[in-house]
Design a protein around this motif. Structure first.
Motif, PDB file in Angstrom:
ATOM      1  N   CYS A 182      10.538   9.740  -0.366  1.00  0.00           N
ATOM      2  CA  CYS A 182      10.158   8.378  -0.762  1.00  0.00           C
ATOM      3  C   CYS A 182       9.117   7.749   0.156  1.00  0.00           C
ATOM      4  O   CYS A 182       8.542   6.708  -0.174  1.00  0.00           O
TER       5      CYS A 182
ATOM      6  N   CYS B 119      17.196  10.278  -2.577  1.00  0.00           N
ATOM      7  CA  CYS B 119      16.217  11.275  -2.130  1.00  0.00           C
ATOM      8  C   CYS B 119      16.867  12.645  -1.986  1.00  0.00           C
ATOM      9  O   CYS B 119      16.288  13.668  -2.337  1.00  0.00           O
TER      10      CYS B 119
ATOM     11  N   CYS C  62      15.164   9.921   4.794  1.00  0.00           N
ATOM     12  CA  CYS C  62      15.533   8.532   5.089  1.00  0.00           C
ATOM     13  C   CYS C  62      17.036   8.316   5.090  1.00  0.00           C
ATOM     14  O   CYS C  62      17.518   7.293   5.554  1.00  0.00           O
TER      15      CYS C  62
ATOM     16  N   CYS D 254      10.158   9.610   5.270  1.00  0.00           N
ATOM     17  CA  CYS D 254      10.968  10.453   4.379  1.00  0.00           C
ATOM     18  C   CYS D 254      10.058  11.309   3.505  1.00  0.00           C
ATOM     19  O   CYS D 254       9.093  10.811   2.912  1.00  0.00           O
TER      20      CYS D 254
HETATM   21 ZN   LIG Z   1      13.822   8.747   1.143  1.00  0.00          ZN
END
Ligand SMILES: [Zn+2]
Length: 486
Positions: free
Chosen positions: A472, A443, A438, A469
């Motif tokens: 997440c 992340c 993302c 992603c």
């Molecule tokens: Zn992410």
């Protein structure tokens, strides 16, 4: 004659790091130095750097950049002028505090990179739009105080080129950044036969002080990535820190837009780790100081004269054809020993000439890039030179294709985070993982901390539907390449 077993290298599959060190030492590319973290480039290693440097230098000059040279020492205050830059480099800076027996008023930094001193000079030289673009390149050594070092890959002192340019507009500077990225890509792929992943870096992996960093990344034989070169769009960050201003055509004072870019002696490590095998180095003919070695094979003393004479003739014909050739007429060494020796040193092509070949008017070729019967072929002695030229071209292609096949095999797309984690487990590499990300630093940090893989590059021109992603689950439009790296 050295014992045969002593000359064997650690198998690559058994211990890649030990294999790498064995190759560097036994192919006589470099040696440890009395100064911790520094290495000595031996003539065979330096010759590779020279051919690489000469070709890259030609290509850089064709873009309009010119070579210059700036001092090794930089006033410490210069480094502080760009906040991110000092933060990024402070931990690895070496400083000179004494000179001529006296403490210096201001310590001098030993350059870790030359942005600050070059930009200081740019500030003196640039006044008007007519002074732009200003494009300089410097071949030099730099020093970064490394705690953990590895020959060619991470050393306290290393050699590189660093290009620095200033432009009137953001667009022009961004174009320059990508022009050089493309130049690096084609140079490394064509000349070093190393396939690459190309793209931009994540914010966390950016050069300290840059707006955008682009990189070429190769995949080494153990599945780890190696950053082979970077090109940075610096925006106006350094121009503002160093007062690089010019009067534009409307007589308005403007800050310049800048780039910097570099490749280093790390590329020697890449050549070894991408092409080398258990017999030693395998050099692309483009960088090999010796492209062809001729080994005369006479088992009886009465054959020696005619075999050597034939070998000399072939050697001269190759030399006249512009091939870098060497005749190994050393006495007292068996042909087998010589074969192993030149294989270890990575010579791309061997020519064998024995009494039967002399009688038949032919030579035997043995390619370093292939194994078994496929490596061997014969040609009439009179056609040895044109045949060798063709084979050298094929060898370069074949090394590239082998490396490309490896990179493709070791590039995987992952849909779920546990799959990615599993792939990166263990001490080995793990290859390139192409995953939707993302873009959030959180992340990215989680991937780095839990898998030790970092974001190597976000490729350009991604033409696929958006995904989610891998960490997440939020929408993500781009795939990023993650890998454990050097
Ligand atoms: Zn992410």
């Amino acid at each position: 004659m050295p014992d045969k077993d002593e000359r064997k290298v650690t198998p690559r599959s058994q211990d890649f790091a030990a294999w790498y060190n064995d190759i560097v030492l036994r192919a006589e590319l470099a040696d440890y130095s009395p100064v911790r973290g520094c290495i000595v480039f031996r003539p065979d290693g330096f010759a590779i750097w020279e051919s690489l440097r000469d070709e890259l230098d030609r290509r850089i000059k064709r873009t309009g950049a010119r070579n210059a040279y700036f001092p090794l020492f930089i006033p410490q205050s210069f480094l502080r002028k760009e906040a991110q830059h000092v933060e990024g480099f402070a931990p690895e800076v070496a400083a000179v505090t004494h000179g001529g027996g006296q403490e210096l008023e201001e310590p001098l930094i030993v350059r870790p990179t030359s942005e600050t001193i070059i930009h200081h000079m740019f500030g003196q030289w640039i006044h008007s739009y007519r002074d732009l673009p200003l494009m300089v390149n410097q071949w030099c050594n730099v020093v970064r105080w490394e705690m953990r070092t590895r020959m060619f890959l991470r050393t306290t002192e290393f050699l590189w080129q660093e290009g620095h340019t200033a432009h009137a507009t953001s667009e022009e500077a961004q174009r320059e950044t990508l022009t050089i990225l493309e130049l690096y890509k084609s140079f490394v792929e064509d000349f070093l036969a190393i396939p690459l992943v190309v793209g931009r870096k994540s914010a966390a992996e950016r050069f300290p002080g840059a707006e955008e960093t682009y990189a070429i990344e190769g995949l080494m034989g153990d599945g780890r990535a190696l950053q082979c070169g970077t090109s940075h769009f610096l925006g106006q960050n350094f121009a503002k820190a160093f007062e690089i201003k010019y009067l534009d055509e409307q007589n308005q004072l403007q800050y310049a837009w800048q780039t910097s870019w570099g490749v280093s002696t790390r590329l020697l490590g890449a050549i070894i780790m991408v092409h080398g095998d258990d017999q030693g180095l395998r050099l692309p003919p483009t960088v090999a100081a010796t492209q062809v070695v001729i080994v005369p094979i006479a088992r009886k003393p009465e054959e020696a004269a005619s075999v050597l004479a034939a070998a000399k003739q072939v050697c001269e014909s190759l030399e006249s054809a512009g091939i870098r050739v060497r005749l190994d007429s050393r006495d007292g060494l068996s042909p087998g020993f010589k074969f192993n020796d030149w294989e270890m040193r990575g010579v791309p092509l061997r020519i064998e000439i024995g009494p039967r070949d002399v009688a038949a008017g032919q030579v035997v070729f043995a390619r370093r890039d292939l194994k078994g019967p496929a490596a061997k072929s014969t040609a009439p002695a009179a056609e040895a030179a044109p045949r060798a030229s063709v084979l050298l071209g094929e060898i370069k292609q074949s090394l590239y294709q082998q490396a490309l096949a490896w990179m493709q095999r070791e590039t995987r797309e992952f849909q779920t985070y546990p799959e990615l984690k599993k792939q990166m487990e263990g001490e080995g590499g793990g290859g390139f993982a192409s995953v939707f990300w993302c873009g959030s630093p959180d992340c990215e940090t989680r991937i780095r901390e839990e898998t030790r893989a970092t974001c190597r590059a976000i490729p350009f021109n991604q033409s696929h539907p958006a995904g989610t992603c891998i960490v997440c689950g939020e929408p993500a439009s781009e795939r990023a390449f993650f890998a454990k790296s050097y």
